[in-house]
Design a protein around this motif. Structure first.
Motif, PDB file in Angstrom:
ATOM      1  N   VAL A  19       0.850  -1.193   0.000  1.00  0.00           N
ATOM      2  CA  VAL A  19       0.000   0.000   0.000  1.00  0.00           C
ATOM      3  C   VAL A  19       0.885   1.243   0.000  1.00  0.00           C
ATOM      4  CG1 VAL A  19      -1.839   1.247   1.198  1.00  0.00           C
ATOM      5  CG2 VAL A  19      -1.687  -1.253   1.414  1.00  0.00           C
ATOM      6  N   ALA A  20       0.644   2.146  -0.942  1.00  0.00           N
ATOM      7  CA  ALA A  20       1.410   3.394  -0.998  1.00  0.00           C
ATOM      8  C   ALA A  20       0.581   4.534  -0.424  1.00  0.00           C
ATOM      9  CB  ALA A  20       1.806   3.719  -2.436  1.00  0.00           C
ATOM     10  N   ALA A  21       1.146   5.247   0.540  1.00  0.00           N
ATOM     11  CA  ALA A  21       0.477   6.420   1.091  1.00  0.00           C
ATOM     12  C   ALA A  21       0.849   7.649   0.276  1.00  0.00           C
ATOM     13  CB  ALA A  21       0.884   6.623   2.544  1.00  0.00           C
ATOM     14  N   PHE A  22      -0.138   8.483   0.016  1.00  0.00           N
ATOM     15  CA  PHE A  22       0.104   9.758  -0.646  1.00  0.00           C
ATOM     16  C   PHE A  22      -0.315  10.856   0.316  1.00  0.00           C
ATOM     17  CE2 PHE A  22      -1.461  13.243  -3.520  1.00  0.00           C
ATOM     18  CZ  PHE A  22      -0.209  13.611  -3.986  1.00  0.00           C
ATOM     19  N   GLN A  23       0.658  11.650   0.758  1.00  0.00           N
ATOM     20  CA  GLN A  23       0.400  12.732   1.719  1.00  0.00           C
ATOM     21  C   GLN A  23      -0.007  13.972   0.958  1.00  0.00           C
ATOM     22  OE1 GLN A  23       1.665  13.565   5.236  1.00  0.00           O
ATOM     23  NE2 GLN A  23       1.551  15.760   4.945  1.00  0.00           N
ATOM     24  N   THR A  24      -1.136  14.569   1.332  1.00  0.00           N
ATOM     25  CA  THR A  24      -1.507  15.820   0.665  1.00  0.00           C
ATOM     26  C   THR A  24      -2.275  16.734   1.603  1.00  0.00           C
ATOM     27  OG1 THR A  24      -2.567  16.833  -1.250  1.00  0.00           O
ATOM     28  CG2 THR A  24      -3.664  14.917  -0.337  1.00  0.00           C
ATOM     29  N   ARG A  25      -2.136  18.049   1.373  1.00  0.00           N
ATOM     30  CA  ARG A  25      -2.979  19.011   2.095  1.00  0.00           C
ATOM     31  C   ARG A  25      -3.692  19.921   1.093  1.00  0.00           C
ATOM     32  NH1 ARG A  25      -0.478  23.914   2.681  1.00  0.00           N
ATOM     33  NH2 ARG A  25       1.531  23.879   1.688  1.00  0.00           N
ATOM     34  N   ASN A  26      -3.680  19.499  -0.192  1.00  0.00           N
ATOM     35  CA  ASN A  26      -4.294  20.282  -1.260  1.00  0.00           C
ATOM     36  C   ASN A  26      -5.222  19.408  -2.101  1.00  0.00           C
ATOM     37  OD1 ASN A  26      -2.974  22.869  -0.925  1.00  0.00           O
ATOM     38  ND2 ASN A  26      -1.099  21.799  -1.485  1.00  0.00           N
ATOM     39  N   PRO A  27      -6.124  20.019  -2.861  1.00  0.00           N
ATOM     40  CA  PRO A  27      -6.886  19.240  -3.848  1.00  0.00           C
ATOM     41  C   PRO A  27      -5.905  18.633  -4.858  1.00  0.00           C
ATOM     42  CG  PRO A  27      -7.739  21.492  -3.691  1.00  0.00           C
ATOM     43  CD  PRO A  27      -6.444  21.465  -2.946  1.00  0.00           C
ATOM     44  N   MET A  28      -6.329  17.600  -5.566  1.00  0.00           N
ATOM     45  CA  MET A  28      -5.421  16.926  -6.488  1.00  0.00           C
ATOM     46  C   MET A  28      -5.683  17.350  -7.929  1.00  0.00           C
ATOM     47  SD  MET A  28      -5.372  13.152  -4.695  1.00  0.00           S
ATOM     48  CE  MET A  28      -4.301  12.352  -5.896  1.00  0.00           C
ATOM     49  N   HIS A  29      -4.628  17.822  -8.574  1.00  0.00           N
ATOM     50  CA  HIS A  29      -4.689  18.092 -10.007  1.00  0.00           C
ATOM     51  C   HIS A  29      -4.064  16.901 -10.733  1.00  0.00           C
ATOM     52  CE1 HIS A  29      -6.261  21.962  -9.096  1.00  0.00           C
ATOM     53  NE2 HIS A  29      -5.224  22.250  -8.319  1.00  0.00           N
ATOM     54  N   ARG A  30      -3.887  17.032 -12.058  1.00  0.00           N
ATOM     55  CA  ARG A  30      -3.414  15.863 -12.806  1.00  0.00           C
ATOM     56  C   ARG A  30      -2.007  15.437 -12.401  1.00  0.00           C
ATOM     57  NH1 ARG A  30      -4.786  15.335 -18.990  1.00  0.00           N
ATOM     58  NH2 ARG A  30      -4.080  13.240 -18.474  1.00  0.00           N
ATOM     59  N   SER A  31      -1.185  16.383 -11.969  1.00  0.00           N
ATOM     60  CA  SER A  31       0.166  16.015 -11.556  1.00  0.00           C
ATOM     61  C   SER A  31       0.112  15.082 -10.332  1.00  0.00           C
ATOM     62  CB  SER A  31       0.990  17.265 -11.252  1.00  0.00           C
ATOM     63  OG  SER A  31       0.365  18.039 -10.263  1.00  0.00           O
ATOM     64  N   HIS A  32      -0.818  15.363  -9.406  1.00  0.00           N
ATOM     65  CA  HIS A  32      -0.966  14.487  -8.228  1.00  0.00           C
ATOM     66  C   HIS A  32      -1.609  13.166  -8.630  1.00  0.00           C
ATOM     67  CE1 HIS A  32      -1.512  18.787  -6.927  1.00  0.00           C
ATOM     68  NE2 HIS A  32      -0.387  18.454  -6.315  1.00  0.00           N
ATOM     69  N   GLU A  33      -2.562  13.243  -9.550  1.00  0.00           N
ATOM     70  CA  GLU A  33      -3.205  12.013 -10.056  1.00  0.00           C
ATOM     71  C   GLU A  33      -2.144  11.093 -10.665  1.00  0.00           C
ATOM     72  OE1 GLU A  33      -6.340  12.785 -12.962  1.00  0.00           O
ATOM     73  OE2 GLU A  33      -6.030  10.802 -13.852  1.00  0.00           O
ATOM     74  N   HIS A  34      -1.213  11.694 -11.403  1.00  0.00           N
ATOM     75  CA  HIS A  34      -0.182  10.889 -12.068  1.00  0.00           C
ATOM     76  C   HIS A  34       0.720  10.185 -11.042  1.00  0.00           C
ATOM     77  CE1 HIS A  34       2.160   9.511 -15.408  1.00  0.00           C
ATOM     78  NE2 HIS A  34       3.254  10.124 -15.012  1.00  0.00           N
TER      79      HIS A  34
ATOM     80  N   ALA B 280       6.951   8.832   6.820  1.00  0.00           N
ATOM     81  CA  ALA B 280       7.028   7.387   6.539  1.00  0.00           C
ATOM     82  C   ALA B 280       6.733   6.587   7.807  1.00  0.00           C
ATOM     83  CB  ALA B 280       8.404   7.033   5.987  1.00  0.00           C
ATOM     84  N   LEU B 281       7.286   7.029   8.931  1.00  0.00           N
ATOM     85  CA  LEU B 281       7.081   6.323  10.203  1.00  0.00           C
ATOM     86  C   LEU B 281       5.603   6.316  10.584  1.00  0.00           C
ATOM     87  CD1 LEU B 281       8.582   4.910  12.533  1.00  0.00           C
ATOM     88  CD2 LEU B 281       8.707   7.118  13.679  1.00  0.00           C
ATOM     89  N   ILE B 282       4.948   7.458  10.379  1.00  0.00           N
ATOM     90  CA  ILE B 282       3.512   7.551  10.669  1.00  0.00           C
ATOM     91  C   ILE B 282       2.756   6.565   9.775  1.00  0.00           C
ATOM     92  CG2 ILE B 282       1.478   9.047  10.461  1.00  0.00           C
ATOM     93  CD1 ILE B 282       3.383  11.407  11.290  1.00  0.00           C
ATOM     94  N   ARG B 283       3.106   6.517   8.493  1.00  0.00           N
ATOM     95  CA  ARG B 283       2.427   5.581   7.565  1.00  0.00           C
ATOM     96  C   ARG B 283       2.709   4.130   7.920  1.00  0.00           C
ATOM     97  NH1 ARG B 283       2.406  10.682   6.198  1.00  0.00           N
ATOM     98  NH2 ARG B 283       0.407  11.196   5.206  1.00  0.00           N
ATOM     99  N   GLN B 284       3.858   3.880   8.514  1.00  0.00           N
ATOM    100  CA  GLN B 284       4.147   2.524   8.995  1.00  0.00           C
ATOM    101  C   GLN B 284       3.111   2.132  10.049  1.00  0.00           C
ATOM    102  OE1 GLN B 284       8.312   1.566   9.297  1.00  0.00           O
ATOM    103  NE2 GLN B 284       8.010   0.762  11.344  1.00  0.00           N
ATOM    104  N   ASN B 285       2.799   3.067  10.946  1.00  0.00           N
ATOM    105  CA  ASN B 285       1.767   2.799  11.950  1.00  0.00           C
ATOM    106  C   ASN B 285       0.406   2.556  11.303  1.00  0.00           C
ATOM    107  OD1 ASN B 285       3.622   3.085  13.998  1.00  0.00           O
ATOM    108  ND2 ASN B 285       3.190   5.270  14.296  1.00  0.00           N
ATOM    109  N   PHE B 286       0.156   3.238  10.201  1.00  0.00           N
ATOM    110  CA  PHE B 286      -1.133   3.093   9.515  1.00  0.00           C
ATOM    111  C   PHE B 286      -1.168   1.849   8.612  1.00  0.00           C
ATOM    112  CE2 PHE B 286      -1.749   7.474  10.851  1.00  0.00           C
ATOM    113  CZ  PHE B 286      -3.118   7.546  11.073  1.00  0.00           C
ATOM    114  N   GLY B 287      -0.058   1.111   8.527  1.00  0.00           N
ATOM    115  CA  GLY B 287      -0.057  -0.133   7.769  1.00  0.00           C
ATOM    116  C   GLY B 287       0.330  -0.008   6.310  1.00  0.00           C
ATOM    117  N   CYS B 288       0.945   1.108   5.934  1.00  0.00           N
ATOM    118  CA  CYS B 288       1.349   1.304   4.534  1.00  0.00           C
ATOM    119  C   CYS B 288       2.776   0.787   4.326  1.00  0.00           C
ATOM    120  CB  CYS B 288       1.297   2.782   4.172  1.00  0.00           C
ATOM    121  SG  CYS B 288      -0.329   3.523   4.409  1.00  0.00           S
ATOM    122  N   SER B 289       2.992   0.089   3.221  1.00  0.00           N
ATOM    123  CA  SER B 289       4.335  -0.424   2.914  1.00  0.00           C
ATOM    124  C   SER B 289       5.200   0.652   2.275  1.00  0.00           C
ATOM    125  CB  SER B 289       4.239  -1.633   1.975  1.00  0.00           C
ATOM    126  OG  SER B 289       3.652  -1.254   0.747  1.00  0.00           O
ATOM    127  N   HIS B 290       4.564   1.655   1.660  1.00  0.00           N
ATOM    128  CA  HIS B 290       5.313   2.689   0.949  1.00  0.00           C
ATOM    129  C   HIS B 290       4.740   4.082   1.225  1.00  0.00           C
ATOM    130  CE1 HIS B 290       6.581  -0.869  -1.254  1.00  0.00           C
ATOM    131  NE2 HIS B 290       7.637  -0.171  -1.649  1.00  0.00           N
TER     132      HIS B 290
END
Lengths: 297, 297
Positions: B100-115, B184-194
């Motif tokens: 599972v890959a975590a994507f950190q964001t605090r903004n709406p997603m445009h195509r660059s984030h979608e990609h 990354a450490l926080i996402r490790q707690n949430f169960g994300c591999s990446h």
């Protein structure tokens, strides 16, 4: 059948008469065609091209250590493409690549193939475009035209130094999942950490499920292969995505995909009809068009 | 400074006055601001927003075991987004996701984030779009509008079941590479591999090199983190590629990229000017446009 265990035999290229190597016979057995076919090809249907080859073989198989005497016509004929495993490993080491994805192809690359390779570029140090040299099927693009077309794509659409074009002699057997395993094992020898395995890799007709060649890697025991599959679904340009996509990332359905079959491409290229830029790069199309024009003369 | 080792202290939210937890004090030390800033932020420049925060702290730090009494406003205020680590791990297990890959964001997603997210979808079982809840900067899109905009992108441009939208409370500190590690450490707690780590992850100004936040993972000792970085370069639509690309896959240069700065976007959206479909999805643009129109009233 006249050869005995412990004896040596010359391995001769049936087409050229050249002695390719010497085999020291350590095993000899009668071929069980149904057994071999059902295990390797998952079918005994004689219409399967791999099964047909097995069925044409002589009744006795020999096995043993092989000393190679010749690499055939390949090192000379494909000077710019031919790379031995030790050579590709040296190239990767020199470039500092530890994660290398091999892309197996016997065709020129259109945007769908470019997309596969670019996904691989994102997650590796570089991509090894590893082409099939050797016997072609009727209608296939000859190696020198293919190389030029792939070169035009690399030069115009890839970042310099992220892709290497090379070739190796192999004949397709269309064993689907089993062939994916041998393709990976071969790339292991060439020093690649990954093999791109797309939908219906090395498949033919309806003999294999679309992801059988991906799933078979999950059935291996740990450590069976160093080279791992980079599993990617079918790729295409989707007009709703407004870009390249795969069946894993595009929810829009076939009606929005721009796809042209191999037969249709040949027809369009021969007639000089325009190929849409969503399907193929103009620099690639131009090279293929020239080739088909030369055939029509 | 009046608190002693072994004593307990209440942790109070300075904004609401709510008691958030109790700390059992096991360590107490005078803050060395320059030492902390130069190690965490790689600078002591008071203009750096993270450094500024450290400089505003009281003179004595306390450390110790914390018992949480409250999760604050988050579980109620962000009902649809708020997921605890045990809950996200349960969701991943139920879906059979191991990669599972975590994507950190605090903004709406445009195509660059979608990609970015779609590259991750290709090489994982799914993507966890993990949004920053909590204090926003002046001009930031509020969480409910952002959620709706990201939802519109997921519904219209991702295959069902490949993406999960969630949020967690955190404040950005803009520590660049060091912040990438804690993300990354926080996402490790949430169960994300990446964790997707793009160019200048959690950076600000010119304090960090564009790939510092990617390189720092290579300096860790083996086993330091289970969650690994999914390193991706800057993403954009390139008119010559005629599709989305990254600096690792596109050789064409900035003049062919379609990019709109945050400031310019706000201006265009406020004025009702069209946003090109190469930059943002129309479904997303419509939601943002409505929000900016409501501000103008």
């Amino acid at each position: 059948d006249s050869l005995g265990i412990g004896e040596e035999a010359a391995l001769v290229d049936a087409e050229t008469g050249e002695i390719m190597g010497i085999i020291e016979i350590s095993e000899k057995y009668k071929i069980d065609r149904d057994f071999e076919n059902s295990h390797v090809y998952r079918t005994t249907d004689p219409k399967h091209p791999g099964v047909a080859k097995v069925n044409e073989q002589a009744a006795v198989n020999i096995a043993g250590r092989v000393r190679a005497l010749s690499e055939g016509v390949y090192p000379e004929k494909y000077k710019d493409l031919y790379l031995r495993p030790a050579e590709s490993r040296a190239v990767f080491a020199e470039k500092g690549w530890s994660k290398v994805a091999a892309f197996q192809t016997r065709n020129p690359m259109h945007r769908s193939h470019e997309h596969l390779a670019k996904i691989a570029v994102e997650v590796t140090d570089g991509v090894f475009i590893h082409q099939v040299l050797g016997k072609l099927k009727e209608g296939d693009i000859p190696a020198e035209v293919r190389t030029e077309a792939i070169g035009a794509m690399i030069d115009n659409y890839f970042v310099k130094g992220t892709v290497i074009q090379a070739g190796y002699p192999i004949e397709m057997r269309y064993a689907g999942p089993r062939e994916a395993l041998i393709h990976a094992l071969i790339r292991q020898n060439f020093g690649c950490s990954h093999l791109i395995v797309g939908r219906d890799h090395a498949g033919v007709g309806d003999y294999y499920g679309p992801f059988d060649a991906q799933h078979i890697f999950d059935e291996l025991w740990p450590g069976a292969l160093i080279t791992q599959p980079l599993k990617i679904d079918i790729t295409f340009f989707c007009t709703k995505c407004y870009g390249m996509a795969t069946a894993k990332t595009c929810p829009h359905g076939k009606e929005h995909q721009i796809n042209i079959s191999g037969t249709k491409q040949r027809e369009m290229l021969s007639k000089g009809e325009p190929i849409p830029p969503e399907f193929s790069r103009p620099e690639v199309v131009e090279i293929l068009r020239k080739y088909y024009a030369s055939l029509n003369k």
